[in-house]
Motif scaffolding. Structure first.
Motif, mmCIF file in Angstrom:
data_model
loop_
_atom_site.group_PDB
_atom_site.id
_atom_site.type_symbol
_atom_site.label_atom_id
_atom_site.label_comp_id
_atom_site.label_asym_id
_atom_site.label_seq_id
_atom_site.Cartn_x
_atom_site.Cartn_y
_atom_site.Cartn_z
ATOM 1 N N ASN A 108 34.235 41.330 42.505
ATOM 2 C CA ASN A 108 34.520 42.586 41.808
ATOM 3 C C ASN A 108 33.756 43.755 42.446
ATOM 4 O O ASN A 108 32.962 44.443 41.819
ATOM 5 N N PHE B 120 42.130 46.516 37.054
ATOM 6 C CA PHE B 120 41.225 45.993 36.026
ATOM 7 C C PHE B 120 41.765 46.210 34.612
ATOM 8 O O PHE B 120 41.573 45.386 33.720
ATOM 9 N N THR C 161 39.990 41.264 38.359
ATOM 10 C CA THR C 161 39.153 42.037 39.276
ATOM 11 C C THR C 161 39.537 41.705 40.706
ATOM 12 O O THR C 161 40.190 40.688 40.983
ATOM 13 N N SER D 142 38.170 41.901 45.020
ATOM 14 C CA SER D 142 37.131 42.099 46.041
ATOM 15 C C SER D 142 37.807 42.712 47.244
ATOM 16 O O SER D 142 38.782 42.147 47.757
ATOM 17 N N ASP E 200 40.258 38.278 42.609
ATOM 18 C CA ASP E 200 39.203 37.329 42.246
ATOM 19 C C ASP E 200 39.738 36.259 41.295
ATOM 20 O O ASP E 200 40.497 36.551 40.361
#
Length: 840
Positions: A619, A569, A584, A586, A502
């Protein structure tokens, strides 16, 4: 001529043959010292023979030559033994040579030590009578002391390395034979027989045998055409002169009366003898001396041809083991290979499938260091007496001793040691064969070239199928693997996950491209360690990773991806050199055959799942299945223009929130909007860019929502801590904007509006043209409004003062070209001063 003369000639022919072999030998100190020994023997034997034959110039001259040869021999053996043992020559040898030469000169002058013999006739036979003087004891003492010194050196060499004793055996036997021959000549029983000359011939052949064991002479050279013709000629001359009298008697030929026939007969006879000896020599050498060498050469040629046709490393190593087992009587053969520099050499291949390969040799191992420097194989039994062996750890010695290692050889990849060849003995009592060491050297030199080519090919293949930065599979090769695994797993499960980072563009803008590359490398390392050997990982795009998991179902794949996402993270928490924002991802997951019947459908489904996460706040992880596709397909075809209109209202909602907290910030954003868009229009920028600047101006201070009001409205000077809080509004603005995917194009302008042209701004401290143009425009507009607006901590500057400050900081804080254009617009009225509102 007599027996003595014939044997002397034969001896000289043998020495001449050795000289021919010397020309075919490898040049080194040992071979050169052997030449000195041959020279002494030739002088001694030839001088004695020519003296007895009373050849020109006179027998006294040949006597002195013979005496010089005898006295030179101790020094020749001294050089030979030292060179053979790898010991440097000292001053003692040079001193002996100097004294001997002095004694010889004195003896030539007045016969002080041993005068030239007197030639007398006894019973019609010429005989040499020597007048022995007591002074000859000086020579005996000199030679004896020197030989005793040589014996002490020999004892020290054999004590330091007991394996050298076996190598010195032929040399010492030859010396004993030579000494015995010279002693036995005084016996009445052997009177008239040249036992001394014969012992010299035996001695030199024993020396020659010692050198062939060390592979300093190549027996195959005996079969060379030039040597065969030379040997045939020497023997033919000797035999011919002995056959001539018999031919004269048989054919009743006289040289004076039958000159033409005489010459023709003897020419034909010489040619027949010469052809016969040349043929017999070739036959003898090929079937006795070099038959095995020729066989070895043919096998090595076949081996070289076989491995030159393949680039498979395992096949090259197997062929290497096979040819060594075929040519040598050895026990087991192990090959250890190094995966990369700095790593240990691990067992990689063996001649027996059940051999234990669970061992390794560290790169720092003294034996490995020795092999990396030397080209020749290491004879382990001799290595045990070296300093390198003594510096090894006891565990390393035990490991090698336990396997009964016999030879060790290096497999080179250029200047690097790529692998190690270990050969064990079939029994602990088997003696060393130096031919084997040379054979191993020949095989490993050929194998090393093939290994180098195989590794270059392997490296090229890896580079062609991997991503240079992360070391993962590249996109092209990943699709090949995907198609192969899809076919293999038609009857089972094949899960595919796409992990998209992200706001990676923002990450690059915040910390720079170099730091962004480090981030991707860390993510790649996390995914690699998590997946291990369970699947395949590829860099699917600039900020996207693909994970292919054979035999995984959707549930297992989701658990794995969740673990990866958690590790990503928190990965920046471990950084101690600088504080970085959390990263983060996806992720989308799908599997065949549950949700896809083809590779294309599988990829489309995963992309669809990632798209859904991206437009649902990022995320997150989305698993694609049939139900998800049926219920959400319509949502993915929404008109993107409609999404942008939705975010238009969001901009005004954010600016209204700013206004509710700090009216000045709201008014300031509107003022900056006016100044920035006016400057952009004056610069001739298109409508799209002006619209981007307009939205960036409205949002550039949106991060001040999170700053306490007492700091925003503080009337006095800010402390360092409070100023750091104010500076944080830039990243806070970005954190808000990043949740609006359709507005990510304003991020470059927002993140750079506090950068300075001279590189002293924040947050990235970039300078000049590296600052985006939109950010440089906002910087001028933002600063001008700040100067001309009244605040709680300052009064508004008059237009002229603000104008001068802009010009003064041109090239420092501001882009000079933009400042000059902005001032020009102020002067011509294109841009007018916005009236500052009163503070409430």
């Amino acid at each position: 001529m007599g027996t003595y003369g014939y044997i002397s000639i034969i001896a000289m022919v043998c020495y001449a043959f050795m000289l021919l072999m010397f020309l075919a030998a490898k040049r080194n100190k040992i071979v050169n010292s052997f030449l000195v020994v041959l020279t002494g023997l030739l002088l001694w034997t030839g001088g004695s023979a020519f003296m007895r034959a009373q050849l020109w110039p006179q027998y006294e001259f040949w006597y002195q030559v013979s005496l010089f040869g005898i006295l030179l021999l101790p020094y020749a053996y001294y050089r030979f033994i030292l060179a053979f043992g790898g010991v440097r020559e000292g001053m003692v040898g040079k001193l002996y040579l100097a004294v001997i030469l002095t004694c010889l000169v004195a003896n030539i002058w007045n016969g002080f030590f041993l005068a030239c013999p007197e030639l007398v006739e006894k019973n019609g036979t010429p005989t040499f009578v020597y007048d022995i003087k007591p002074t000859i004891l000086v020579l005996f003492f000199l030679v004896g002391a020197f030989l005793l010194h040589l014996f002490v050196i020999l004892v020290h060499i054999c004590k330091a390395n007991p394996n050298m004793k076996a190598q010195y055996d032929p040399v010492m036997i030859g010396v004993v034979v030579l000494f015995a021959g010279n002693v036995l000549i005084s016996l009445p029983l052997l009177s008239g027989f040249p036992i001394d000359v014969l012992s010299g011939v035996v001695n030199v052949f024993l020396l020659f045998y010692a050198l062939t064991r060390r592979r300093l002479f190549q027996l195959q050279m005996l079969a060379s055409s030039s040597l065969c013709y030379g040997v045939g000629f020497l023997f033919s001359v000797i035999v011919f002169f002995n056959v001539v009298p018999y031919l004269q008697k048989m054919l009743h030929l006289q040289m004076d009366t039958n000159m033409t026939i005489y010459a023709l007969v003897f020419a034909v006879a010489f040619l027949v003898i010469y052809a016969l000896f040349t043929f017999l020599w070739k036959l003898l050498v090929r079937n006795v001396f070099v038959k095995e060498e020729i066989h070895q050469a043919e096998k090595i040629k076949e081996f070289s041809s076989a491995i030159s046709k393949t680039l498979d490393l395992q096949k090259i190593l197997n062929e290497t083991i096979h040819v060594l087992k075929e040519l040598m009587d050895v026990g087991n053969i192990y090959i250890c290979m190094q995966d990369a520099p700095g790593q240990p050499y691990r067992g990689f291949a063996s001649d027996q499938p059940l051999n234990d390969l669970a061992f390794s040799l560290e790169e720092e191992n003294p034996m490995i260091q020795w092999l990396s420097v030397h080209e020749e194989p290491l004879i382990y039994r001799e290595f045990r007496y070296t300093v390198e062996y003594k510096s090894m750890w006891e565990s390393e010695k035990h490991q090698l001793d336990k396997k009964r290692i016999r030879y060790c050889a290096g497999l080179k990849d250029g200047d690097c040691l790529a692998g190690v060849l270990l050969i064990t003995s079939p029994s602990s009592k088997k003696g060393l064969v130096y031919d084997e060491a040379q054979l191993i050297a020949s095989v490993t030199s050929v194998a090393s070239i093939a290994i180098k080519n195989a590794r270059m090919y392997e490296k090229a293949c890896i580079e062609a199928r991997t991503d240079e930065m992360t070391g993962l599979l590249n996109r092209k090769y990943f699709y090949e693997v995907l198609n192969e695994e899809f076919e293999k797993n038609k009857d089972s499960s094949l899960a595919l996950a796409i992990i998209n980072v992200d706001d990676f563009k923002l990450y690059n803008q915040l910390y720079g491209i170099k730091e962004g590359d480090v981030c991707l490398q860390h993510i790649a390392a996390i995914i690699r360690s998590s997946v291990g050997d369970s699947g395949y990982i590829a860099r699917h795009g600039g900020k996207e990773f693909a994970v292919l998991l054979p035999k995984y179902d959707l549930f297992s794949a989701r658990n794995l991806v969740e673990s990866i996402a958690k590790q990503i993270f928190v990965m920046n928490n471990r950084r101690t050199d600088m504080k970085l924002k959390a990263v983060t991802v996806s992720a989308g997951i799908s599997a065949a055959p549950y949700a896809a019947r083809t590779v294309k459908e599988l990829m489309e489904n995963v992309d669809l799942a990632v798209y859904h996460v991206k437009h649902s706040g990022k995320n997150g992880i989305q698993v694609f299945d049939t139900m998800f596709r049926n219920t959400n397909q319509q949502g993915y075809t929404k008109d993107r223009a409609h999404i942008y209109r939705e975010y238009e209202t969001t901009i005004y909602a954010l600016t209204a929130a700013i206004d509710a907290k700090d009216h000045y910030t709201f008014s300031h954003s509107n003022n900056v909007l006016y100044y920035a868009t006016a400057l952009a229009a004056a610069l001739g920028m298109n409508e799209d860019m002006i619209e981007i600047i307009r939205q960036a101006a409205l949002l550039h201070d949106v991060g001040k929502i999170g700053i306490p009001e007492y700091i925003l409205n503080k009337p006095g000077r800010l402390t360092d801590e409070e100023y750091e809080v104010i500076k944080g509004h830039v990243e806070a603005s970005i954190d808000i904007i990043r949740h609006l995917p359709s507005l990510d194009y304003v991020i470059p302008a927002v993140i750079g509006h506090h950068e300075r042209y001279d590189g002293k701004g924040y947050p990235r401290r970039i300078a000049g043209e590296d600052i985006p143009l939109t950010a440089r425009i906002l910087c001028v507009a933002d600063s001008f409004d700040a100067m001309t607006s009244r605040r709680c901590y300052k009064k508004a500057f008059p237009l002229e003062v603000a104008r001068e400050k802009l010009l003064l900081d041109a090239g420092k804080q501001f882009d000079p070209d933009l400042v000059y254009k902005f001032v020009e617009c102020l002067d011509n009225g294109t841009i007018t001063l916005v009236e500052s509102e009163e503070l409430q």
